[in-house]
Scaffold this active site. Structure first.
Site, PDB file in Angstrom:
ATOM      1  N   HIS A  18       0.840  -1.209   0.000  1.00 32.81           N
ATOM      2  CA  HIS A  18       0.000   0.000   0.000  1.00 32.81           C
ATOM      3  C   HIS A  18       0.877   1.262   0.000  1.00 32.81           C
ATOM      4  O   HIS A  18       0.605   2.223  -0.730  1.00 32.81           O
ATOM      5  CB  HIS A  18      -0.866   0.065   1.267  1.00 32.81           C
ATOM      6  CG  HIS A  18      -1.917  -0.989   1.384  1.00 32.81           C
ATOM      7  ND1 HIS A  18      -2.088  -1.745   2.516  1.00 32.81           N
ATOM      8  CD2 HIS A  18      -2.883  -1.400   0.515  1.00 32.81           C
ATOM      9  CE1 HIS A  18      -3.113  -2.579   2.353  1.00 32.81           C
ATOM     10  NE2 HIS A  18      -3.603  -2.400   1.137  1.00 32.81           N
ATOM     11  N   LYS A  42     -17.024  -5.490   8.438  1.00 34.07           N
ATOM     12  CA  LYS A  42     -15.808  -6.243   8.753  1.00 34.07           C
ATOM     13  C   LYS A  42     -15.423  -6.004  10.210  1.00 34.07           C
ATOM     14  O   LYS A  42     -15.702  -4.950  10.765  1.00 34.07           O
ATOM     15  CB  LYS A  42     -14.665  -5.783   7.843  1.00 34.07           C
ATOM     16  CG  LYS A  42     -14.687  -6.424   6.474  1.00 34.07           C
ATOM     17  CD  LYS A  42     -13.378  -6.140   5.736  1.00 34.07           C
ATOM     18  CE  LYS A  42     -13.405  -6.612   4.300  1.00 34.07           C
ATOM     19  NZ  LYS A  42     -12.229  -6.142   3.543  1.00 34.07           N
ATOM     20  N   SER A 130      -2.622  -7.494   3.823  1.00 34.52           N
ATOM     21  CA  SER A 130      -2.820  -7.152   5.240  1.00 34.52           C
ATOM     22  C   SER A 130      -3.065  -8.426   6.042  1.00 34.52           C
ATOM     23  O   SER A 130      -2.553  -8.590   7.155  1.00 34.52           O
ATOM     24  CB  SER A 130      -4.017  -6.205   5.400  1.00 34.52           C
ATOM     25  OG  SER A 130      -3.798  -5.012   4.699  1.00 34.52           O
TER      26      SER A 130
END
Ligand code: PNS
Length: 162
Positions: A18, A42, A130
């Site tokens: 990222h 989430k 991630s």
């Protein structure tokens, strides 16, 4: 005319993949707003304010034209509010393509004035996600090359706390 882009994502947490996209987008656009989705569906490991803070610490050297903000709802509405005419996304591999194509077309349908610009992730970060960084951190593996230093510290703290 100044070209503004938003770089949206969950960033739970920001990885070096990222950061690489943000760094390169910061050189392409006059303004870059990293948008952190406050996704109530989430269950993130880091709360929205923590994610924003970790990204701010990680992009601090990219310049004053880079901002980090939380957002709710549609990415294109966030882009409009930010005065952006581009959405930036990173592509790591072919496996990312289908979902990204669908998102880009959806966003274009919703907001024809906003275009999506894709940057190919740096080769060295093509494997990174991630989820993977969190899993490695959870089991005490080395994460220094995977995430920016502020994120590495936060992950270690989080998993040391249990
Ligand atoms: O980091 P992620 O989870 O791959 O990011 C996905 C994100 C946040 C860019 C995407 O889920 C999104 O844009 N969500 C906001 C809701 C929205 O705009 N949906 C329509 C476009 S798919």
């Amino acid at each position: 005319m100044s070209r503004i882009a938003v770089f949206p994502g969950s960033f739970d947490p920001m990885t070096n993949a990222h950061l690489d996209v943000a760094r390169r987008a910061a050189t392409l656009f006059d303004g870059l707003v990293v948008g952190v989705l406050n996704n109530t569906k989430k269950q993130p490991i880091f709360a929205i304010d923590e994610r924003v803070g970790l990204i701010r610490a990680s992009v601090a050297d990219l310049g004053d034209h880079v901002r980090v903000e939380a957002f709710d709802g549609l990415t294109v509405e966030f882009a409009r509010r930010s005065g952006a005419s581009f959405v930036v996304r990173g592509l790591r591999a072919v496996s990312d393509f289908e979902a990204e194509l669908q998102m880009a077309h959806t966003n274009r349908k919703l907001a024809p004035e906003i275009d999506t610009a894709f940057l190919m992730s740096a080769l060295e970060f093509g494997y990174l996600s991630s989820t993977l960084a969190k899993e490695v951190a959870q089991f005490g593996g080395e994460i220094d090359g995977m995430v920016p230093p502020p994120v590495a510290s936060a992950l270690r703290e989080r998993f040391a706390a249990g």
